[in-house]
Design a protein around this motif. Structure first.
Motif, mmCIF file in Angstrom:
data_model
loop_
_atom_site.group_PDB
_atom_site.id
_atom_site.type_symbol
_atom_site.label_atom_id
_atom_site.label_comp_id
_atom_site.label_asym_id
_atom_site.label_seq_id
_atom_site.Cartn_x
_atom_site.Cartn_y
_atom_site.Cartn_z
ATOM 1 N N ARG A 509 0.824 -1.202 0.000
ATOM 2 C CA ARG A 509 0.000 0.000 0.000
ATOM 3 C C ARG A 509 0.858 1.253 0.000
ATOM 4 N N ASN A 510 0.583 2.091 -1.015
ATOM 5 C CA ASN A 510 1.151 3.438 -1.055
ATOM 6 C C ASN A 510 2.672 3.444 -1.085
ATOM 7 N N ARG A 512 6.383 3.283 -3.471
ATOM 8 C CA ARG A 512 6.923 3.835 -4.712
ATOM 9 C C ARG A 512 8.187 3.055 -5.066
ATOM 10 N N VAL A 529 -3.159 -4.768 -3.545
ATOM 11 C CA VAL A 529 -2.121 -3.872 -4.073
ATOM 12 C C VAL A 529 -2.809 -2.533 -4.298
ATOM 13 N N ASN A 532 -0.013 2.227 -5.052
ATOM 14 C CA ASN A 532 1.425 2.244 -5.283
ATOM 15 C C ASN A 532 1.763 2.953 -6.590
ATOM 16 N N HIS A 533 2.997 3.436 -6.678
ATOM 17 C CA HIS A 533 3.502 4.003 -7.920
ATOM 18 C C HIS A 533 4.784 3.260 -8.266
ATOM 19 N N ILE A 560 -6.149 -5.117 -7.302
ATOM 20 C CA ILE A 560 -5.108 -4.158 -7.699
ATOM 21 C C ILE A 560 -5.844 -2.863 -8.014
ATOM 22 N N ASN A 563 -3.505 2.271 -8.273
ATOM 23 C CA ASN A 563 -2.059 2.373 -8.444
ATOM 24 C C ASN A 563 -1.713 3.241 -9.656
ATOM 25 N N TYR A 564 -0.485 3.726 -9.660
ATOM 26 C CA TYR A 564 0.063 4.416 -10.818
ATOM 27 C C TYR A 564 1.077 3.459 -11.432
ATOM 28 N N ILE A 565 0.668 2.823 -12.522
ATOM 29 C CA ILE A 565 1.464 1.775 -13.163
ATOM 30 C C ILE A 565 2.089 2.399 -14.403
ATOM 31 N N ASN A 596 -6.935 2.273 -11.744
ATOM 32 C CA ASN A 596 -5.504 2.544 -11.789
ATOM 33 C C ASN A 596 -5.183 3.557 -12.877
#
Length: 761
Positions: A509-510, A512, A529, A532-533, A560, A563-565, A596
């Motif tokens: 979680r959260n 990078r 998930v 997250n980045h 999921i 997130n920043y994927i 996401n």
């Protein structure tokens, strides 16, 4: 402090005028001869220098004068014994303060100094003052160091030199002079006052414990020196270290009131050793749940075997935390990564075992296993040298038979793999400066809820966090940064991975992560998930990209979300299935990829954000939701956002169930995907069979398995122009790609319809 005042301790011996029966010509012990009625001793009632005094003729080589009373010597007390003397006739002697050291039960304490400095009397009538200080510790100015065994003394003086001389001696004085030595009598108890020597050889354990017992709320002072502690020591009082301690690995120093890393660094004088001893104390101290590093940096010169630091624990399951500091790796050959190639056999019937392993004694537990048919992040969990067997953390997908396997031993800054089980352990606000020399953390083979929070794992050489078993069950990784050592490398050249997880219930979680080959591999189920980045791009035009997140279990029950994927993909595989062909179960099921941000730039057009990679035949999608995502490509258009990697096999699209692919946004994407998919179809010429194609817009270019609705968008006209009110029926899975439907009418008609189709059932 003065014990005579504060505690009413009687120190002063009686005046000679009170009688000579309390003054001995021997050691002063019970039964020794006194000067009462002696021919060489007489009381002088008046002397111009002393008043009343003792006149004594020297008749023995050492003429002793001892008070027969037992003057107490307390552990933290220093006494000054003082006398004044003058020669009045005969030979001129020398004089010194002297005593007899007594221990418990009235025994003599051997091996201690029992005389003070000797002073020669030079002339008759001159008053000579002699003095000596006696006490437990080896302080500057202490003439007679008696340690902790001596609890009282018979004090007095000796006359030495030629016989025949006559002297007069003033009343002997004994005073407490402890305040001369203690810097602050209110706040400090010195271990030397309880017999500590500090020579690095003598065992000072008992002295430390005694000082702590006497502290009573004050600080325990460990002055300059090296204090050997052969036993475990607990200090319940706050400790001040000017000197350092050394002790065996299996003995503990527990600083209950000074439990932080700076105190241990002060105690041991070596920050790396101090970290190990503080961790040892953390797992053996019920008074503290956390070790505060207080912002200190510890230079790590070799892998820290965390279990070896606590030899009395092979497992631990009580919440403990290390927080607030930095660990930084120093360069050295100790971090080199050895590899071993050895032959072994594998059978899917025992999917976590390698058997008949050659050279097994030299294959380390925790080594990465590579070979034909071996999935990613497969490690040696344990080994049985006698049986020639290795237990793996996960099955292999296609390694039947005998082959050569490669075993690579990464070196970790903190290695917990020596514990059989470690649960509820947490690290927070720690920076792991790996400096390209080493990896970060290796977990225990089993355990629950390891927690990493607000930490930096910076530039690991190979791995950030490695699980070699199920020590990652329920792992929590929150608000951490994983900074790759491979930033400057192009994507195909990278080898590092931030996190691998084998067990269920992981929470990422959260966090990078920057430019690893992979951010995380999830080998278990029920993972979250969230937020997250992770990004993995490079500067290569039309470059390739690797998976940021690998989900290595087909029925995963994983979310999921949010997130920043960035310039990487989600890859979903069954590479840990020992029988990868589908037979029973739910196949690729229970996956939710929602809301996401998915961004790529300057990538090869075949790149996709979501990749399903079946390693065997017969697999299908079952209960998958992909919605609310924002797909965007910059500096080029990609073909589509999702695809099947058919390196081993394709999906069975005829069996797709409960697939939602909706409410996503697409920018610079060649083919958008939807399920259900809404279409408009216009048939210009009258026909009784209308072919409805999806133009590759079903997810994963799957089959058209269902038609939800057909709605006429205006008049449906027969060939003569009359309106046709009959409804058609639908046939699905038509065309070469089975991605077309047929609408069958009751007669040839033309017109336009809105059709909703889907690839699942």
């Amino acid at each position: 402090m003065n014990k005579a005042i504060t505690d009413g301790v009687l120190l002063m011996p009686p005046a000679f005028g009170n009688g000579l029966d309390m003054w001995s010509s021997g050691n002063g012990t019970p039964g020794s001869d006194t000067y009462e009625g002696a021919v060489n001793a007489v009381l002088v009632p008046a002397d111009q220098d002393f008043g009343g005094c003792l006149e004594l003729q020297k008749t023995a080589s050492v003429q002793k004068l001892r008070y027969m009373g037992e003057t107490p010597l307390l552990p933290n007390c220093y006494l000054r014994v003082r006398a004044r003397i003058k020669a009045v006739g005969g030979n001129l002697p020398a004089v010194r303060i002297a005593a007899w050291a007594g221990g418990a039960g009235g025994v003599h304490v051997d091996g201690v100094v029992e005389v003070g400095p000797t002073v020669a009397i030079a002339t008759y009538g001159d008053v000579v003052e002699i003095a000596a200080i006696v006490g437990p510790g080896p302080r500057g100015g202490v003439d007679m160091v008696w340690g902790r065994q001596a609890i009282y003394g018979h004090f007095g003086l000796d006359l030495t030199g030629p016989n025949g001389g006559v002297v007069r001696i003033d009343d002997i004085e004994i005073k407490d002079v402890t305040s001369v030595f203690l810097r602050d009598m209110i706040n400090v108890v010195d271990v030397r006052d309880f017999g500590a020597v500090g020579d690095g050889v003598t065992d000072d354990s008992a002295a430390f414990e005694a000082a702590d017992d006497a502290a009573g709320g004050r600080h325990v002072l460990v002055p300059a020196g090296v204090y050997r502690l052969d036993e475990s020591v607990t200090l319940n009082a706050p400790a001040i270290f000017d000197g350092t301690v050394k002790m065996p690995t299996n003995k503990m120093l527990i600083l209950s009131k000074s439990f932080d890393l700076p105190s241990y660094i002060a105690a041991f004088g070596d920050e790396e050793l101090a970290f190990r001893k503080a961790f040892q104390a953390l797992l053996n101290n019920s008074d503290h749940e956390s070790l505060d590093m207080c912002g200190r940096k510890v230079t790590v010169t070799a892998p820290i075997d965390m279990q070896a630091a606590v030899p009395n624990k092979t497992s631990y399951a009580t919440r403990r935390v290390i927080r607030n500091g930095q660990l930084t790796a120093a360069d050295g050959a100790v971090w080199n990564t050895p590899t071993i190639t050895a032959q072994a056999s594998y059978s899917a019937n025992d999917p976590r075992k390698l058997t008949n392993v050659a050279n097994i004694a030299n294959i380390p537990v925790g080594a990465l296993v590579e070979g034909k048919g071996v999935g990613r992040e497969i490690y040696v969990r344990s080994k049985n040298v006698g049986a020639g067997e290795i237990t793996l953390n996960a099955p292999l997908f296609d390694a039947e038979g005998t082959q050569n396997f490669k075993f690579t031993e990464f070196k970790y800054m903190l290695d917990f793999s020596g514990f059989s089980q470690l649960s509820q352990f947490s690290m927070s606000d720690i920076e792991f400066q790996c400096n390209k020399y080493c990896s970060g953390i290796r977990l225990a083979p089993s355990g629950l809820t390891f927690h990493l929070r607000d930490c930096f794992i910076s530039r690991p050489k190979d791995r950030g966090i490695t699980s070699i078993g199920t020590g990652c069950q329920g792992i929590l990784i929150d608000r951490c940064q994983f900074l790759s050592s491979e930033d400057s490398l192009d994507v195909p050249d990278r080898t590092s991975l931030a996190i691998n997880i084998n067990a269920n219930d992981a929470k990422l979680r959260n966090n990078r992560a920057t430019r690893f080959k992979h951010f995380a591999l999830l080998g278990g189920a029920n993972s979250v998930v969230l937020g997250n980045h992770f990004f993995q791009g490079d500067d290569v035009s039309a470059g390739v990209r690797t998976a940021g997140l690998i989900v290595a279990s087909n029925y995963t029950n994983t979310t999921i979300t949010g997130n920043y994927i960035d310039n990487c993909s989600i890859e979903w595989t069954n590479e840990r299935d020992p029988s990868p062909d589908f037979s029973i179960g739910f196949s690729f099921g229970a996956m939710s990829i929602t809301d996401n941000i998915m961004l790529c730039g300057d990538v090869a057009p075949w790149f996709a954000f979501i990749v399903v990679k079946p390693h065997g035949t017969g697999h299908y999608l079952n209960g998958v939701t992909i919605s609310g995502n924002k797909f965007r490509s910059v500096n080029g258009i990609i073909d589509r956002v999702e695809r099947v990697d058919t390196s081993f096999s394709d999906l069975d699209f005829a069996r797709t169930k409960h697939l939602t692919f909706a409410a996503n946004t697409f920018h610079n994407i060649g083919k958008q995907a939807f399920n259900p998919l809404r279409l408009r179809h216009r048939e210009a010429s009258a026909s009784s069979t209308w072919a409805i194609g999806v133009n590759r817009e079903l997810p994963f270019e799957g089959h058209l398995n269902g038609v939800d609705s057909v709605v006429a968008m205006g008049r449906i006209s027969a060939s003569g122009g009359a309106a046709n009110f009959a409804m058609p029926y639908a046939e699905t899975r038509k065309g070469a790609g089975k991605d077309e439907a047929r609408l069958i009418w009751n007669q040839p008609v033309s017109g336009e319809v809105a059709v909703t189709v889907r690839m699942d059932s």
